[in-house]
Design an enzyme around this catalytic site. Structure first.
Site, PDB file in Angstrom:
ATOM      1  N   GLU A 145       0.816  -1.228   0.000  1.00  0.00           N
ATOM      2  CA  GLU A 145       0.000   0.000   0.000  1.00  0.00           C
ATOM      3  C   GLU A 145       0.847   1.275   0.000  1.00  0.00           C
ATOM      4  O   GLU A 145       0.509   2.235   0.700  1.00  0.00           O
ATOM      5  CB  GLU A 145      -0.926  -0.001   1.228  1.00  0.00           C
ATOM      6  CG  GLU A 145      -1.909  -1.151   1.216  1.00  0.00           C
ATOM      7  CD  GLU A 145      -2.742  -1.234   2.489  1.00  0.00           C
ATOM      8  OE1 GLU A 145      -3.965  -1.366   2.365  1.00  0.00           O
ATOM      9  OE2 GLU A 145      -2.169  -1.189   3.598  1.00  0.00           O
TER      10      GLU A 145
HETATM   11  C1  ACM Z   1      -1.752  -5.472   4.102  1.00  0.00           C
HETATM   12  O1  ACM Z   1      -2.784  -5.994   4.562  1.00  0.00           O
HETATM   13  N1  ACM Z   1      -1.714  -4.175   3.862  1.00  0.00           N
HETATM   14  C2  ACM Z   1      -0.575  -6.268   3.815  1.00  0.00           C
END
Ligand code: ACM
Length: 521
Positions: free
Chosen positions: A335
């Site tokens: 992310e």
């Molecule tokens: C994640 O759940 N951002 C790895």
């Protein structure tokens, strides 16, 4: 004429009658003797029952074949004491074991591999053998499941172990959980308690998500403000916390004694607000960020063009390497929505080099499969099968953590008071009824190092919350990672789970009473 019995005959008859009387008084009553009916979780590879029983009592001793196994013998004695109140004596005995003992021995048997074991229970003795101490440790966990759980009301006995043979070894080499200690901090004692639970299910890796936007949780001596500033808060504005390096070494040791390896994660280049708030220099604009106690993601990034960023990463990885956690270092990479893709690739490739230069094997979340990979890296699939497929083209192995099946922070259903549901609601049956080798086309057993079950802690504040989200799903997930796929079914498992539940009750574990299971009264 009255027949006269000779004296020797009368004596013989007398002894025989006495013997019958003795047996009638002291022979065990009808007792549970079906080893195959024991509710083991995870289910062993094979269980052959022989319909007799071993009586564990105050005459039972523990013998170990050599001094290397003495610690495990003492471990077992302590666990038996906690379960039964008995206090077996532990002795080293190289030759064949005595009558009425539990004997631990290392016996070469290639078929059982590094972690397998054989547990042979006969009326006279129990023999637990393995190639390596870790196999003995797992055999002990299985044996303990034939006894009352520790922590419950004092059990009057008798303690009867059904006879038979268990042969067992894991399906996957990597059987992990992840705990996010960044969103909410968990103390050393809380993590140790979780480690104790994990050991019962033969989990062998604990991935600690040590840093995120909301907190930096490990002391780095060359960058002290990371914890002084970045460790000071947590989600919701509570006081946060961090592990000193001594505490972290203590956790590594504690886990290691239970054959669990710690996997440290420093999440980069996104999820870094706590670091960016601690040091102005790490920001491209040279301005320190505010501390953050919310739960949004994707807004932070280390400054990819700045050289100090890599000095920082090198210092952090070096100091963690000096604590000797194990072979793996997780560099995060998920992310990173505020890092452009070319910068992201540049950053991950350079950081991977740093991680390797300190002797680690690098693990990254699946987005990091967009970089130039080789078969030395490990990719952790959480969201994107496409990224994971890209990884396996390079021979890179996968840790399978699909959020829709393995994320322990997902709510069970819409009524669950804790957790999130952005990936799915995951009821207890849904966490069990899937297989990592068939979930995604193009990803098979040959690509999979193992499984990991993450608990993100945006809504999870303490050990009781943790237990509620983890149990009972972890039991089924651990079985997917350990037990053979063949014959696995929810219909069979759900009754075994119900039979296992008194063990959670005895330990005071706070678990979710799913309507999918017929719980014991
Ligand atoms: C994640 O759940 N951002 C790895």
């Amino acid at each position: 004429m009255k027949k006269k019995f000779s004296k020797p005959l009368i004596t013989t008859i007398g002894i025989a009658l006495l013997a019958i009387g003795f047996v009638a008084c002291y022979a065990p009553q009808e007792e549970p003797t079906d080893l195959a009916a024991t509710a083991f979780i995870p289910k062993p590879m094979s269980v052959t029952a022989t319909a007799k029983s071993f009586h564990l009592n105050d005459k039972t001793g523990i013998e170990v074949q050599n001094a290397e196994l003495e610690k495990l013998g003492n471990d077992l004695a302590g666990k038996i004491k906690a379960a039964t109140g008995l206090d077996p004596v532990v002795q080293v005995k190289e030759e064949s074991p005595s009558y009425r003992t539990i004997y631990l021995s290392l016996q070469p048997e290639a078929e059982l591999g590094e972690e397998g074991y054989q547990l042979t229970i006969e009326p006279e003795r129990i023999v637990l053998s393995a190639n390596r101490p870790v196999g003995i440790y797992y055999g002990i966990q299985t044996l303990l499941q034939t006894l009352p759980a520790p922590g419950g009301p004092a059990h009057p006995g008798p303690f009867i172990v059904p006879t038979g043979t268990i042969r067992d070894m894991p399906r996957f080499a990597y059987r992990g959980v992840m705990l996010d200690v960044a969103r909410h901090f968990f103390s050393v004692d809380e993590v140790k308690q979780y480690i104790d639970y994990l050991a019962e299910q033969k989990i062998n890796y604990l991935h600690l998500h040590l840093t995120d936007d909301q907190g930096w949780r490990i002391e780095i001596k060359s960058w002290p403000d990371l914890t002084k500033i970045g460790g000071s808060l947590e989600v919701g504005g509570g006081p946060g916390g961090f592990y000193t390096q001594e505490e972290f070494k203590d956790l590594i040791r504690y886990a290691g004694d239970r054959f669990i390896t710690i996997v440290p994660e420093i999440d980069m280049p996104g999820h870094t607000n706590a670091a960016l708030a601690s040091y102005a220099d790490l920001n491209c604009d040279g301005k320190a960020r505010e501390l953050y106690t919310g739960t949004e993601v994707g807004f932070s990034s280390l400054c990819v063009p700045k050289e100090i960023t890599y000095q920082f990463v090198d210092d952090v990885v070096r100091e963690i390497a000096d604590l000797k956690p194990g072979p793996y270092f997780h560099l995060g990479g998920d992310e990173s929505h505020s890092t452009g893709l070319p910068d992201f690739i540049k950053f991950v490739e350079r950081v991977r080099g740093i991680v390797r230069s300190h002797g680690f094997i690098d693990i990254g979340w699946d987005e990091t499969a967009q970089t130039a990979l080789d078969d030395q890296s490990i990719i952790q699939l959480w969201a994107s099968a496409d990224f994971a497929r890209k990884a396996v083209e390079h021979g890179t192995k996968l840790i399978m953590s699909p959020a829709t099946k393995t994320y322990l922070d997902m709510q069970y259903d819409s009524l669950t008071p804790l957790g999130l549901h952005w990936a799915a609601y995951i009821e207890v049956d849904q966490a069990y009824e899937w297989d990592p080798t068939t979930l995604f086309p193009g990803i098979g057993a040959e690509n999979i190092l193992g499984l990991e079950f993450p608990l993100w802690t945006e809504t999870v504040t303490d050990l009781k919350d943790l237990e509620f989200m983890v149990y009972p799903r972890l039991l089924g997930l651990s079985e997917i990672s350990w037990s053979p796929k063949e014959g696995r079914s929810w219909a069979e498992y759900k009754d075994r789970l119900a039979s296992y539940i008194p063990r959670l009750d005895a330990q005071g574990i706070n678990y979710y009473k799913s309507p999918k299971v017929d719980w014991p009264e």
